[in-house]
Each structure stands twice: as structure tokens, then as C-alpha cells.
Scaffold this motif. Structure first.
Motif, PDB file in Angstrom:
ATOM      1  N   LYS A   1     -10.931  -6.167 -30.707  1.00 44.71           N
ATOM      2  CA  LYS A   1     -11.551  -4.881 -31.036  1.00 44.71           C
ATOM      3  C   LYS A   1     -12.480  -4.437 -29.908  1.00 44.71           C
ATOM      4  CE  LYS A   1     -12.195  -1.491 -33.961  1.00 44.71           C
ATOM      5  NZ  LYS A   1     -11.105  -0.575 -34.304  1.00 44.71           N
ATOM      6  N   ILE A   2     -13.247  -5.381 -29.376  1.00 43.12           N
ATOM      7  CA  ILE A   2     -14.168  -5.058 -28.281  1.00 43.12           C
ATOM      8  C   ILE A   2     -13.388  -4.600 -27.041  1.00 43.12           C
ATOM      9  CG2 ILE A   2     -15.817  -6.061 -26.642  1.00 43.12           C
ATOM     10  CD1 ILE A   2     -16.773  -7.876 -28.949  1.00 43.12           C
ATOM     11  N   ARG A   3     -12.253  -5.270 -26.771  1.00 42.45           N
ATOM     12  CA  ARG A   3     -11.435  -4.910 -25.616  1.00 42.45           C
ATOM     13  C   ARG A   3     -10.564  -3.672 -25.872  1.00 42.45           C
ATOM     14  NH1 ARG A   3     -10.823  -8.827 -21.673  1.00 42.45           N
ATOM     15  NH2 ARG A   3      -9.937  -7.042 -20.545  1.00 42.45           N
ATOM     16  N   ARG A   4     -10.615  -3.168 -27.099  1.00 36.36           N
ATOM     17  CA  ARG A   4      -9.832  -1.989 -27.504  1.00 36.36           C
ATOM     18  C   ARG A   4      -8.330  -2.239 -27.373  1.00 36.36           C
ATOM     19  NH1 ARG A   4     -13.288   3.145 -24.975  1.00 36.36           N
ATOM     20  NH2 ARG A   4     -15.249   2.645 -26.054  1.00 36.36           N
ATOM     21  N   TRP A   5      -7.935  -3.459 -27.730  1.00 29.65           N
ATOM     22  CA  TRP A   5      -6.528  -3.801 -27.772  1.00 29.65           C
ATOM     23  C   TRP A   5      -5.950  -3.559 -29.161  1.00 29.65           C
ATOM     24  CZ3 TRP A   5      -7.159  -9.132 -24.889  1.00 29.65           C
ATOM     25  CH2 TRP A   5      -7.399  -8.874 -23.529  1.00 29.65           C
ATOM     26  N   ILE A   6      -6.838  -3.311 -30.125  1.00 26.70           N
ATOM     27  CA  ILE A   6      -6.370  -2.968 -31.475  1.00 26.70           C
ATOM     28  C   ILE A   6      -7.167  -1.758 -31.961  1.00 26.70           C
ATOM     29  CG2 ILE A   6      -5.659  -5.293 -32.076  1.00 26.70           C
ATOM     30  CD1 ILE A   6      -8.213  -5.656 -33.615  1.00 26.70           C
TER      31      ILE A   6
ATOM     32  N   SER B   1       7.494   6.632 -29.468  1.00 26.12           N
ATOM     33  CA  SER B   1       7.436   7.237 -30.797  1.00 26.12           C
ATOM     34  C   SER B   1       8.612   6.831 -31.688  1.00 26.12           C
ATOM     35  CB  SER B   1       7.398   8.766 -30.679  1.00 26.12           C
ATOM     36  OG  SER B   1       8.518   9.242 -29.947  1.00 26.12           O
ATOM     37  N   LYS B   2       9.729   6.433 -31.090  1.00 24.80           N
ATOM     38  CA  LYS B   2      10.909   6.069 -31.886  1.00 24.80           C
ATOM     39  C   LYS B   2      10.812   4.654 -32.456  1.00 24.80           C
ATOM     40  CE  LYS B   2      14.251   9.080 -29.523  1.00 24.80           C
ATOM     41  NZ  LYS B   2      15.534   9.111 -28.776  1.00 24.80           N
ATOM     42  N   VAL B   3       9.952   3.826 -31.888  1.00 23.41           N
ATOM     43  CA  VAL B   3       9.857   2.425 -32.312  1.00 23.41           C
ATOM     44  C   VAL B   3       8.934   2.310 -33.526  1.00 23.41           C
ATOM     45  CG1 VAL B   3       9.212   0.095 -31.631  1.00 23.41           C
ATOM     46  CG2 VAL B   3      10.259   1.634 -29.955  1.00 23.41           C
ATOM     47  N   LYS B   4       9.455   1.745 -34.598  1.00 24.78           N
ATOM     48  CA  LYS B   4       8.685   1.553 -35.832  1.00 24.78           C
ATOM     49  C   LYS B   4       8.575   0.056 -36.126  1.00 24.78           C
ATOM     50  CE  LYS B   4       8.716   6.024 -36.275  1.00 24.78           C
ATOM     51  NZ  LYS B   4       7.508   6.803 -35.916  1.00 24.78           N
ATOM     52  N   VAL B   5       7.400  -0.362 -36.558  1.00 26.42           N
ATOM     53  CA  VAL B   5       7.141  -1.792 -36.767  1.00 26.42           C
ATOM     54  C   VAL B   5       6.727  -2.070 -38.204  1.00 26.42           C
ATOM     55  CG1 VAL B   5       5.636  -3.732 -36.159  1.00 26.42           C
ATOM     56  CG2 VAL B   5       6.471  -2.214 -34.378  1.00 26.42           C
ATOM     57  N   LYS B   6       7.291  -3.129 -38.762  1.00 24.41           N
ATOM     58  CA  LYS B   6       6.890  -3.637 -40.075  1.00 24.41           C
ATOM     59  C   LYS B   6       6.629  -5.137 -39.949  1.00 24.41           C
ATOM     60  CE  LYS B   6       7.414  -0.062 -42.949  1.00 24.41           C
ATOM     61  NZ  LYS B   6       6.343   0.430 -43.847  1.00 24.41           N
ATOM     62  N   MET B   7       5.740  -5.643 -40.792  1.00 22.92           N
ATOM     63  CA  MET B   7       5.483  -7.075 -40.839  1.00 22.92           C
ATOM     64  C   MET B   7       6.268  -7.690 -41.995  1.00 22.92           C
ATOM     65  SD  MET B   7       3.402  -7.065 -38.332  1.00 22.92           S
ATOM     66  CE  MET B   7       2.861  -8.776 -38.297  1.00 22.92           C
TER      67      MET B   7
ATOM     68  N   SER C   1      -1.790  -8.852 -35.347  1.00 24.73           N
ATOM     69  CA  SER C   1      -0.477  -8.638 -34.739  1.00 24.73           C
ATOM     70  C   SER C   1       0.019  -7.208 -34.941  1.00 24.73           C
ATOM     71  CB  SER C   1       0.540  -9.620 -35.319  1.00 24.73           C
ATOM     72  OG  SER C   1       0.158 -10.947 -35.071  1.00 24.73           O
ATOM     73  N   LYS C   2      -0.096  -6.719 -36.161  1.00 22.46           N
ATOM     74  CA  LYS C   2       0.394  -5.370 -36.443  1.00 22.46           C
ATOM     75  C   LYS C   2      -0.335  -4.342 -35.590  1.00 22.46           C
ATOM     76  CE  LYS C   2       1.094  -2.014 -40.156  1.00 22.46           C
ATOM     77  NZ  LYS C   2       0.955  -1.741 -41.608  1.00 22.46           N
ATOM     78  N   ARG C   3      -1.642  -4.475 -35.497  1.00 20.96           N
ATOM     79  CA  ARG C   3      -2.430  -3.494 -34.746  1.00 20.96           C
ATOM     80  C   ARG C   3      -2.190  -3.602 -33.238  1.00 20.96           C
ATOM     81  NH1 ARG C   3      -3.966  -4.310 -39.447  1.00 20.96           N
ATOM     82  NH2 ARG C   3      -5.181  -2.806 -40.683  1.00 20.96           N
ATOM     83  N   VAL C   4      -1.912  -4.797 -32.764  1.00 22.92           N
ATOM     84  CA  VAL C   4      -1.583  -4.953 -31.348  1.00 22.92           C
ATOM     85  C   VAL C   4      -0.262  -4.267 -31.032  1.00 22.92           C
ATOM     86  CG1 VAL C   4      -0.919  -6.639 -29.593  1.00 22.92           C
ATOM     87  CG2 VAL C   4      -2.926  -7.050 -30.993  1.00 22.92           C
TER      88      VAL C   4
END
Length: 288
Positions: free
Chosen positions: A283-288, A237-243, A223-226
Motif C-alpha cells: 500500500k505504501i509503495r502504491r502497488w495495490i 481493459s480486456k483482461v478480467k481477473v477472478k480469484m 494478489s487480487k489488488r496487485v
């Protein structure tokens, strides 16, 4: 392996499975396999995850919005499963303690209609109803520090459903301190990738920047990497994400019925294996 050895192994495994099917573990027991599975789920959690809502006034984390990612609903009553309830509770906890300003519930529905004709709600709608009941039942706080505490909030303090430019239903509410907030229902996403992209649409529209994502431990790595990939692709660039750390992650021992607990354990094992495959696919689809 000799045929006789394979036959004995299959027979033994069948007897063991049959025994546990007829005599499921009682809810008070703590079984080694369940602890191993919990550790496996923890392995995929985010080490940089934050804890919110645990100490009133004692946490410096502040987020514009909390995004709760959907999961399966119970097949019998279409209520959130224990794992999904845990995700909602963590986000609502931060909301009540004033560390999360707004909420987004993200998740579509599976089959629209079941065999007996009942309409299946979306995961977002089921989470919204559960969150409403949670803030209604929230305990009252007293003392000087209680000024930051926003709950309990009666259902009557929420507006009627409205629609934003993205087609999402949203509700404007007012907490006990008189401050307004927004709860958004994103009901179109069928995957983690869509969870991120469609939630970001609602986030960008409202100019929210700091985001706390609430999902189960086994789901946090992907989820984080997506989310980060979607933010990078759209140059937000202004949007920051935390889990959010799931400090109250649902446990199998919370099931009063042993068969239900055994079923949840099997689902938990399936979720872990499926998640590993999903990580490889993304990973294969390069979504993360």
C-alpha cells in the motif's frame, strides 16, 4: 508488570511450549487455535471468489487461463507444500472440468543449490510436475456430461518444452477429447508483484482475456489488488481477473506426523502476520 510476575509468565510459557514440542497433537484432533488461524486466513480471502470444477456441467464460469501463484517447497524433497498442492489442485480441477482452458505456473526458486549439492527446482517447475501427476491420476468419467471432462491425460500427450518470446518454458498438450492446450512455466518472479506482471506478459502475448488466479485464502486480498493494479497501469481493459475459492484448502489435520502439523501451524501463523505487513508495504509503495 512486577519482575516476579514476568518471570512466572515466561516460565509457564516455556513449560507449555516444551510440553507440545515433546507431545505434539495427533493428526485426528481439531484444536481451537488451528480453527482460529483458519478463520484469520479466511478474513483475507476474496468475497467475490468463484468456485470452479465442483459440478460437472453445472458452472457457467469459463476462463481462458488459470494462474497458480507459487509458495514454498518442502525443504527435504522439494515437493510442493500442502498449501501449494491445494493451489495447484484447484486450478487443475477447473482445467479438467473444462472451465479453465490453459494454465500458468508462476514462481521462481529460492537458493539455487542446497548444502548437499542438489539443485532446487523453481516453484513453477515443481507445480508443473505435481499438476502432471494430478491429471494422470484423474478419475475417468462416464455418461453424457463426461464429454466436457478433459482428464485423465497421459504425460506422453505433452510436447517437449519450448520457449516463448518472454523466455518462459511452455508445453502444448492434447486432452482426451483431442483439444490442444498450453501450460506455461513463469520461473522469474520472486514476489506477488512480479507474479502478476510476468504472468500478464504471457497472457497478453497469447491474447487471453479471462483469468482465474489460484492462491491461498490469506494471499487473495493482496494478489487480487496487485493484478488489478497491473492491469490498470498497462491499460489492459480486456483482461478480467477472478480469484478461485479454495474450497479444499489444506488443513493441518492432514499431516500424519504431529510435529509436522505443529510446524505447519507455526508457518501458517507466520504467513498471516507477514501477509499483513506485506499488505501495508504494498500500500505504501502504491502497488495495490
Amino acid at each position: 508488570m512486577p519482575l516476579w510476575s514476568l518471570t512466572l509468565s515466561v516460565l509457564f510459557l516455556s513449560l507449555v511450549i516444551g510440553f507440545y514440542a515433546r507431545n505434539p497433537p495427533i493428526a485426528q484432533e481439531s484444536l481451537p487455535l488451528e480453527r482460529v488461524l483458519a478463520k484469520a486466513h479466511q478474513y483475507l480471502s476474496d468475497p467475490e471468489g468463484v468456485i470452479i470444477g465442483r459440478k460437472l456441467g453445472g458452472n457457467q464460469n469459463r476462463f481462458d487461463v488459470g494462474v497458480v501463484l507459487g509458495a514454498r517447497l518442502n525443504e527435504t524433497d522439494f515437493q510442493p507444500s500442502l498449501r501449494l498442492q491445494s493451489r495447484v489442485r484447484h486450478a487443475v480441477d477447473g482445467f479438467c472440468y473444462g472451465e479453465v482452458e490453459h494454465l500458468i505456473f508462476s514462481g521462481a526458486s529460492g537458493k539455487k543449490v542446497v548444502g548437499d549439492g542438489r539443485k532446487r527446482p523453481s516453484e513453477a517447475a515443481a507445480m508443473f510436475e505435481f499438476a502432471l501427476a494430478t491429471v494422470e491420476r484423474a478419475p475417468k468419467m462416464s455418461g453424457r456430461k463426461a464429454e466436457e471432462y478433459r482428464c485423465p491425460i497421459e504425460r506422453e500427450r505433452f510436447s517437449e518444452a519450448k520457449r516463448d518470446e518472454n523466455g518462459n518454458a511452455y508445453y502444448v498438450g492434447e486432452d482426451k477429447n483431442g483439444d490442444q492446450f498450453t501450460w506455461v512455466l513463469e520461473e522469474k518472479s520472486f514476489s506477488t508483484k512480479e507474479n502478476a506482471e510476468l504472468s500478464l506478459n504471457a497472457i497478453v502475448t497469447r491474447e487471453w482475456n479471462s483469468v482465474a488466479v489460484s492462491t491461498s485464502h490469506f494471499h487473495q486480498f493482496r494478489s487480487k489488488r496487485v493484478f488489478l493494479k497491473a492491469i490498470e497501469t498497462r491499460r489492459l481493459s480486456k483482461v478480467k481477473v477472478k480469484m478461485l475459492k479454495q474450497v479444499q484448502e489444506s488443513s493441518y489435520s492432514r499431516h500424519k506426523d504431529g510435529r509436522e502439523r505443529t510446524r505447519e501451524f507455526a508457518i501458517g501463523q507466520f504467513d498471516f502476520v507477514r501477509e499483513l505487513l506485506a499488505i501495508c508495504y504494498y500500500k505504501i509503495r502504491r502497488w495495490i
